[in-house]
Scaffold this active site. Structure first.
Site, mmCIF file in Angstrom:
data_model
loop_
_atom_site.group_PDB
_atom_site.id
_atom_site.type_symbol
_atom_site.label_atom_id
_atom_site.label_comp_id
_atom_site.label_asym_id
_atom_site.label_seq_id
_atom_site.Cartn_x
_atom_site.Cartn_y
_atom_site.Cartn_z
ATOM 1 N N PRO A 269 0.850 -1.199 0.000
ATOM 2 C CA PRO A 269 0.000 0.000 0.000
ATOM 3 C C PRO A 269 0.886 1.250 0.000
ATOM 4 O O PRO A 269 1.498 1.581 1.014
ATOM 5 C CB PRO A 269 -0.785 -0.113 1.314
ATOM 6 N N ASP A 446 6.199 2.808 1.153
ATOM 7 C CA ASP A 446 5.378 1.706 1.666
ATOM 8 C C ASP A 446 4.738 2.153 2.986
ATOM 9 O O ASP A 446 5.424 2.268 4.007
ATOM 10 C CB ASP A 446 6.299 0.494 1.871
ATOM 11 N N HIS A 447 3.446 2.400 2.951
ATOM 12 C CA HIS A 447 2.779 2.981 4.115
ATOM 13 C C HIS A 447 2.635 1.994 5.272
ATOM 14 O O HIS A 447 2.228 2.366 6.377
ATOM 15 C CB HIS A 447 1.403 3.535 3.701
ATOM 16 N N ARG A 448 2.982 0.721 5.046
ATOM 17 C CA ARG A 448 2.929 -0.229 6.163
ATOM 18 C C ARG A 448 4.040 0.081 7.169
ATOM 19 O O ARG A 448 3.891 -0.167 8.349
ATOM 20 C CB ARG A 448 3.097 -1.663 5.641
ATOM 21 N N ILE A 450 6.382 3.073 6.597
ATOM 22 C CA ILE A 450 6.891 4.456 6.502
ATOM 23 C C ILE A 450 5.756 5.444 6.762
ATOM 24 O O ILE A 450 4.678 5.308 6.181
ATOM 25 C CB ILE A 450 7.467 4.737 5.087
#
Ligand code: CO6
Length: 477
Positions: A269, A446-448, A450
């Site tokens: 994501p 990567d929003h998981r 960062i």
């Protein structure tokens, strides 16, 4: 060579051979045995990295050719690298088992060679059939395939022209850079003896138009009906008949690798973060450095500065130089800054990386970038260059465009896309409009793992280095 009964077991001949500019790949175990007057089945061995199949790019030999050990037989393309397959025998080529563009499987016969010198060898691949297995030994391995840097250089168009005129590129004296064979060289080689296959130029498209039909208005309009607007239908454009046909082909080589990587990237994501950089000072700095670097034989673009500034900012934000495992349960902070750069090559999009940027000078980065570009142009980027990246940049602006949405390359966690530098009006500190060199940057992360704030702080630091290049001197190691 070791004698074992009536069999001669070859233990990698002289061991792994070294060529300048070559990279040896791990070679699948094989056994050979000596018999008289038999053909050798030359198997395509395992070229590592779990590669099971390759595409034949080019044959360097034909049936009837005499070859010696380590002569190049063909060039194959896996979804990771281009590899030159070399002969491990002296002998005569009896059969090529594939045509150009065919997919060859590892462990299957590639060529049949009749060995010379009164000795004929028989090869057995691990998963192939052997006429005798009494010569097996686990430590018998060899390295006979190399990614070689000395292939004849030529563009695909020139290769096609040579092929159409049945010319071996190696017979042509190249007059281009580093001996590259140019179109003129082929023409000179032909020397007017043979007619060059002409390029087929499609006729310019013609559009036939006809005058619009005059609207037919009925003279008898009933007095009770509302006045009707005549319907005027524009004339249909006469398109010329389509002469070509749709072409469907399997997705192969580099593009197949792109399918795999980008499909895996779908699991991430991402978020996007965009900013613009005032490049005015860097444009001037680069203009000066370009001349200096050229004096030292190196082409100097903006990329080396972008790359070094990324590494300098990564020192403060190590999480952006990390990788996550497939289930995103563990994160590894990478010690090396191996900065990948998207490269538009004739084979497609590749992302080679510059290793240990944290320890390189800007000039060294420029020099390494030059090397990667030459390899990319020649279709010679190998596994060493294409694996191990930790963070990537895509300079789409060298082609055009302002913004992009770059796709993170797993297992990396961030990537940046750079737009084209444009001259745009901006306000200076006195409120006056001035012309500035502006470049947009588009980050994806990567929003998981960062946070947006981390990306913004990193981007600010990178931007500050680029907007004031001399400030980099303070932090350079
Ligand atoms: N603006 C203006 N001028 C530029 C720029 C930008 N952004 N970038 C390069 N240049 C100039 C550069 O300074 C050179 O100028 P001169 O030295 O004065 O001739 C010139 O353009 C040519 O530069 P070159 O491309 O040779 O070298 P550079 O080091 O800048 O780039 C490269 C090397 C390998 C990145 C580049 O050649 C390349 O392949 N770029 C395309 C990358 C690509 O395909 N990215 C798309 C990946 S998919 O990101 C993606 C989200 C999607 C869109």
């Amino acid at each position: 060579v070791r004698q074992s009964g009536r069999y001669t077991v070859l233990t990698g001949r002289n061991g792994p051979q070294s060529f300048p500019g070559t990279q040896h790949l791990p070679y699948h175990r094989f056994q050979t045995s000596a018999k008289l007057n038999e053909l050798v089945n030359f198997y395509l061995s395992d070229i590592g990295e779990g590669i099971r199949e390759v595409q034949i790019k080019e044959w360097y030999v034909k049936v009837g050719d005499h070859v010696k050990q380590f002569d190049a037989l063909c060039e194959v393309q896996s979804d990771k690298a281009s590899v030159t397959i070399t002969s491990r025998y002296d002998g005569t080529i009896k059969k090529l088992c594939y045509d150009v563009d065919d997919i060859a499987q590892t462990g299957k016969v590639l060529v049949e060679i009749e060995t010379s010198g009164g000795k004929t060898l028989e090869e057995r691949s691990d998963d192939g059939q052997s006429s005798d297995n009494s010569s097996s030994s686990d430590d018998e391995s060899s390295s006979m395939q190399e990614i070689r840097g000395h292939k004849v250089l030529a563009t695909p168009a020139v290769r096609k022209m040579a092929k159409e005129n049945k010319i071996k590129l190696s017979d042509v004296q190249g007059s281009g850079k580093e001996g590259r064979v140019l179109k003129e060289d082929i023409l000179r080689h032909l020397g007017g003896e043979r007619k060059v296959t002409p390029e087929i130029v499609p006729p310019p498209p013609t559009v036939q138009t006809q005058a619009p039909p005059r609207p037919q208005i009925s003279p008898l309009t009933p007095p009770t009906a509302l006045p009707q607007e005549p319907v005027v239908v524009p004339p249909k454009i006469q398109t010329p008949p389509v002469i070509g046909k749709d072409v469907t082909e399997p997705i192969r080589g580099i593009r197949r690798a792109m399918v795999k990587t980008m499909t895996a990237a779908q699991a991430i994501p991402p978020f996007g973060y965009y900013d613009e950089i005032d490049m005015t000072a860097l444009v001037k700095f680069r203009r000066d450095m370009k001349v200096k670097a050229l004096e030292r034989g190196v082409k100097f673009s903006y990329m080396p500065v972008f790359i070094k500034a990324v590494s300098m900012a990564l020192r403060h934000f190590p999480i952006l130089n990390s990788s996550v495992d497939a289930k995103c349960e563990n994160i590894t902070y990478k010690a090396s800054h191996n900065i990948g750069l998207a490269m538009d090559t004739k084979d497609g999009l590749l992302v080679p990386n510059i290793k240990n940027v944290q320890a390189l000078t800007i000039f060294e980065i420029a020099s390494e970038l030059n090397r990667l570009q030459v390899l990319g142009d020649a279709g010679k980027l190998g596994t060493e260059e294409l694996t191990g990246g930790t963070f990537s940049l895509s300079n789409i602006g060298s082609i055009g465009g302002t913004y992009a949405r770059p796709v993170i390359l797993p297992p990396e966690v961030a990537i940046g896309a750079l737009g084209r530098i444009q001259t745009l009006p901006r306000f200076d500190e006195n409120g006056s409009v001035v012309a500035r060199h502006i470049m947009a940057v588009s980050w994806s992360a990567d929003h998981r793992v960062i946070e947006g704030a981390t990306m913004a702080r990193f981007s600010n630091m990178w931007k500050a280095y680029l907007e004031n290049p001399t400030s980099m001197i303070l932090d350079l190691k």
